[in-house]
Design a protein around this motif. Sequence first.
Motif, PDB file in Angstrom:
ATOM      1  N   THR A 199      16.935  14.318  -6.410  1.00 58.81           N
ATOM      2  CA  THR A 199      17.467  15.629  -6.047  1.00 58.81           C
ATOM      3  C   THR A 199      17.741  16.441  -7.307  1.00 58.81           C
ATOM      4  O   THR A 199      18.238  15.908  -8.308  1.00 58.81           O
ATOM      5  CB  THR A 199      18.759  15.480  -5.228  1.00 58.81           C
ATOM      6  N   VAL A 200      17.425  17.716  -7.230  1.00 58.72           N
ATOM      7  CA  VAL A 200      17.770  18.640  -8.301  1.00 58.72           C
ATOM      8  C   VAL A 200      18.735  19.674  -7.719  1.00 58.72           C
ATOM      9  O   VAL A 200      18.624  20.048  -6.554  1.00 58.72           O
ATOM     10  CB  VAL A 200      16.514  19.305  -8.905  1.00 58.72           C
ATOM     11  N   TYR A 201      19.679  20.092  -8.544  1.00 58.57           N
ATOM     12  CA  TYR A 201      20.742  20.981  -8.094  1.00 58.57           C
ATOM     13  C   TYR A 201      20.733  22.283  -8.900  1.00 58.57           C
ATOM     14  O   TYR A 201      20.277  22.327 -10.042  1.00 58.57           O
ATOM     15  CB  TYR A 201      22.106  20.316  -8.262  1.00 58.57           C
ATOM     16  N   LEU A 202      21.298  23.305  -8.287  1.00 56.65           N
ATOM     17  CA  LEU A 202      21.547  24.557  -8.991  1.00 56.65           C
ATOM     18  C   LEU A 202      22.956  25.015  -8.615  1.00 56.65           C
ATOM     19  O   LEU A 202      23.178  25.466  -7.490  1.00 56.65           O
ATOM     20  CB  LEU A 202      20.527  25.627  -8.634  1.00 56.65           C
ATOM     21  N   GLN A 203      23.874  24.855  -9.554  1.00 60.31           N
ATOM     22  CA  GLN A 203      25.241  25.330  -9.362  1.00 60.31           C
ATOM     23  C   GLN A 203      25.294  26.789  -9.782  1.00 60.31           C
ATOM     24  O   GLN A 203      24.983  27.111 -10.935  1.00 60.31           O
ATOM     25  CB  GLN A 203      26.219  24.504 -10.185  1.00 60.31           C
ATOM     26  N   CYS A 239      17.865  20.455  -3.886  1.00 60.93           N
ATOM     27  CA  CYS A 239      16.440  20.325  -3.584  1.00 60.93           C
ATOM     28  C   CYS A 239      16.136  18.831  -3.552  1.00 60.93           C
ATOM     29  O   CYS A 239      16.119  18.174  -4.599  1.00 60.93           O
ATOM     30  CB  CYS A 239      15.600  21.030  -4.634  1.00 60.93           C
ATOM     31  N   ALA A 240      15.906  18.326  -2.365  1.00 59.69           N
ATOM     32  CA  ALA A 240      15.615  16.908  -2.182  1.00 59.69           C
ATOM     33  C   ALA A 240      14.112  16.697  -2.150  1.00 59.69           C
ATOM     34  O   ALA A 240      13.392  17.394  -1.428  1.00 59.69           O
ATOM     35  CB  ALA A 240      16.244  16.413  -0.893  1.00 59.69           C
ATOM     36  N   ALA A 241      13.655  15.727  -2.927  1.00 55.89           N
ATOM     37  CA  ALA A 241      12.227  15.459  -3.034  1.00 55.89           C
ATOM     38  C   ALA A 241      11.870  14.149  -2.363  1.00 55.89           C
ATOM     39  O   ALA A 241      12.586  13.152  -2.490  1.00 55.89           O
ATOM     40  CB  ALA A 241      11.819  15.412  -4.499  1.00 55.89           C
ATOM     41  N   VAL A 270       4.031  15.002  -1.605  1.00 56.78           N
ATOM     42  CA  VAL A 270       5.384  15.322  -2.042  1.00 56.78           C
ATOM     43  C   VAL A 270       5.916  16.470  -1.202  1.00 56.78           C
ATOM     44  O   VAL A 270       5.207  17.446  -0.944  1.00 56.78           O
ATOM     45  CB  VAL A 270       5.397  15.725  -3.526  1.00 56.78           C
ATOM     46  N   GLN A 271       7.144  16.341  -0.779  1.00 58.81           N
ATOM     47  CA  GLN A 271       7.808  17.429  -0.073  1.00 58.81           C
ATOM     48  C   GLN A 271       9.111  17.749  -0.776  1.00 58.81           C
ATOM     49  O   GLN A 271       9.837  16.837  -1.199  1.00 58.81           O
ATOM     50  CB  GLN A 271       8.075  17.051   1.380  1.00 58.81           C
ATOM     51  N   LEU A 272       9.388  19.038  -0.894  1.00 60.10           N
ATOM     52  CA  LEU A 272      10.630  19.513  -1.487  1.00 60.10           C
ATOM     53  C   LEU A 272      11.386  20.297  -0.429  1.00 60.10           C
ATOM     54  O   LEU A 272      10.813  21.183   0.211  1.00 60.10           O
ATOM     55  CB  LEU A 272      10.341  20.399  -2.696  1.00 60.10           C
ATOM     56  N   ARG A 287      20.136  17.262 -12.307  1.00 56.49           N
ATOM     57  CA  ARG A 287      19.325  16.415 -11.430  1.00 56.49           C
ATOM     58  C   ARG A 287      19.917  15.034 -11.342  1.00 56.49           C
ATOM     59  O   ARG A 287      20.601  14.565 -12.265  1.00 56.49           O
ATOM     60  CB  ARG A 287      17.878  16.363 -11.914  1.00 56.49           C
ATOM     61  N   ASP A 288      19.626  14.382 -10.246  1.00 55.86           N
ATOM     62  CA  ASP A 288      19.996  12.988 -10.019  1.00 55.86           C
ATOM     63  C   ASP A 288      18.714  12.269  -9.654  1.00 55.86           C
ATOM     64  O   ASP A 288      18.240  12.362  -8.514  1.00 55.86           O
ATOM     65  CB  ASP A 288      21.035  12.893  -8.904  1.00 55.86           C
ATOM     66  N   ASN A 289      18.132  11.579 -10.611  1.00 56.92           N
ATOM     67  CA  ASN A 289      16.840  10.927 -10.361  1.00 56.92           C
ATOM     68  C   ASN A 289      16.963   9.783  -9.362  1.00 56.92           C
ATOM     69  O   ASN A 289      16.004   9.503  -8.630  1.00 56.92           O
ATOM     70  CB  ASN A 289      16.234  10.447 -11.676  1.00 56.92           C
ATOM     71  N   ALA A 290      18.081   9.148  -9.320  1.00 51.43           N
ATOM     72  CA  ALA A 290      18.280   8.066  -8.347  1.00 51.43           C
ATOM     73  C   ALA A 290      18.244   8.607  -6.918  1.00 51.43           C
ATOM     74  O   ALA A 290      17.810   7.912  -5.989  1.00 51.43           O
ATOM     75  CB  ALA A 290      19.590   7.352  -8.613  1.00 51.43           C
TER      76      ALA A 290
END
Length: 124
Positions: A78-82, A22-24, A2-4, A72-75
């Motif tokens: 990616t997880v986001y921080l606004q 953060c793209a996984a 896994v890479q983040l 987050r957008d599981n599709a």
Amino acid sequence: QVQLEESGGGWVQPGGSLRLSCAASGRRFSSFTMAWFRQAPGKEREFVATISWSGGNTDYADSVKGRFTISRDNAEATVYLQMNNLKPEDTDVYYCAREILGYSASGTGQYDYWGQGTQVTVSS
């Protein structure tokens, strides 16, 4: 494996906004709780926010409540921080991390993968 990979950091004036991503890579992103931490040189790592696999549970450090929003957008894996109404004390390197098991509030869980970090600088 896994890479983040974090992105979206930069310089902003106090009161401004930034959105970190953060793209996984790797499979099963949607099965894991994700979190954001931050750390400045010579300081301890600090929990910022966490979000459960479904997005149904979130938790924030008191210092960012009402200003930051994790999503987050599981599709898109990616997880986001606004980050809104940024303050000089928010200046740090921000890291995303994957929790090994379950969901732990306040960043008290164990994390097995970390990104390389993205610098956020808030100054006038």
